[in-house]
Design an enzyme around this catalytic site. Structure first.
Site, PDB file in Angstrom:
ATOM      1  N   CYS A 102      13.377 -12.049  32.747  1.00 30.55           N
ATOM      2  CA  CYS A 102      13.532 -13.107  31.754  1.00 30.55           C
ATOM      3  C   CYS A 102      14.499 -14.145  32.337  1.00 30.55           C
ATOM      4  O   CYS A 102      15.580 -13.790  32.809  1.00 30.55           O
ATOM      5  CB  CYS A 102      14.088 -12.545  30.455  1.00 30.55           C
ATOM      6  SG  CYS A 102      14.490 -13.824  29.243  1.00 30.55           S
TER       7      CYS A 102
ATOM      8  N   ASP B 288      10.943  -7.921  32.424  1.00 31.83           N
ATOM      9  CA  ASP B 288       9.736  -8.093  31.621  1.00 31.83           C
ATOM     10  C   ASP B 288       8.611  -7.358  32.324  1.00 31.83           C
ATOM     11  O   ASP B 288       8.534  -7.361  33.557  1.00 31.83           O
ATOM     12  CB  ASP B 288       9.368  -9.570  31.486  1.00 31.83           C
ATOM     13  CG  ASP B 288      10.284 -10.325  30.547  1.00 31.83           C
ATOM     14  OD1 ASP B 288      10.713  -9.745  29.540  1.00 31.83           O
ATOM     15  OD2 ASP B 288      10.573 -11.502  30.819  1.00 31.83           O
TER      16      ASP B 288
END
Length: 152
Positions: free
Chosen positions: A50, A57
């Site tokens: 992120c 992620d």
């Protein structure tokens, strides 16, 4: 395509590139030119970071393409995708950027990518991109990645 360079990664020890920009994708001649067909790569454990929090992620990527003169060599694609592990970008940027780079470098007849991202903050984000209309007569199987349903 006799003047195509020898793949850099195939059959060689290759380090994971530190950044997607450093990754070199290898392309080899299409063994079946003039015969439209679909190639699918699935990366069920794709990771990036992120750009705001630095947290990891995770996504399930599905890349489909109809090759023209070349095909992407799978080890170089694996290294390219792995180079996102420490890359900070939003889901949309990762997914669309991968599709655009493959399309620009390989110049296939058609390409699509589906990025099925696992929830962050309680919301899964799915991102889709394609180069245009698929060629007539090309068999397009469903990507068959179910929507996120939680712990069921």
């Amino acid at each position: 395509m006799t003047d195509m360079p020898t793949p850099l990664h195939l059959g060689q020890a290759s380090a994971l590139p530190a950044r997607p920009e450093d990754a070199v994708l290898d392309y080899v001649p299409n063994p079946r030119p003039g015969n439209p067909y679909l190639v699918r790569f699935t990366a069920p454990e794709f990771t990036s970071l992120c750009p705001v929090t630095g947290q990891p992620d995770f996504a399930h990527l599905v890349i489909d393409y109809a090759p023209a003169a070349t095909i992407v060599e799978s080890k170089s694609l694996k290294l390219f995708l792995g180079s996102f592990r420490n890359h900070a970008a939003f889901h949309e940027d990762c997914t669309v950027g991968i599709g655009e780079r493959l399309f620009a470098e390989m110049n296939p007849i058609w390409l699509r990518i589906g990025g099925y991202w696992y929830p962050r903050g309680g919301i899964p984000i799915d991102v889709f991109w394609q180069s245009g209309e698929p060629p007539a007569g090309l068999w397009l199987p469903s990507q068959d990645v179910p929507g996120y349903r939680g712990r069921g």
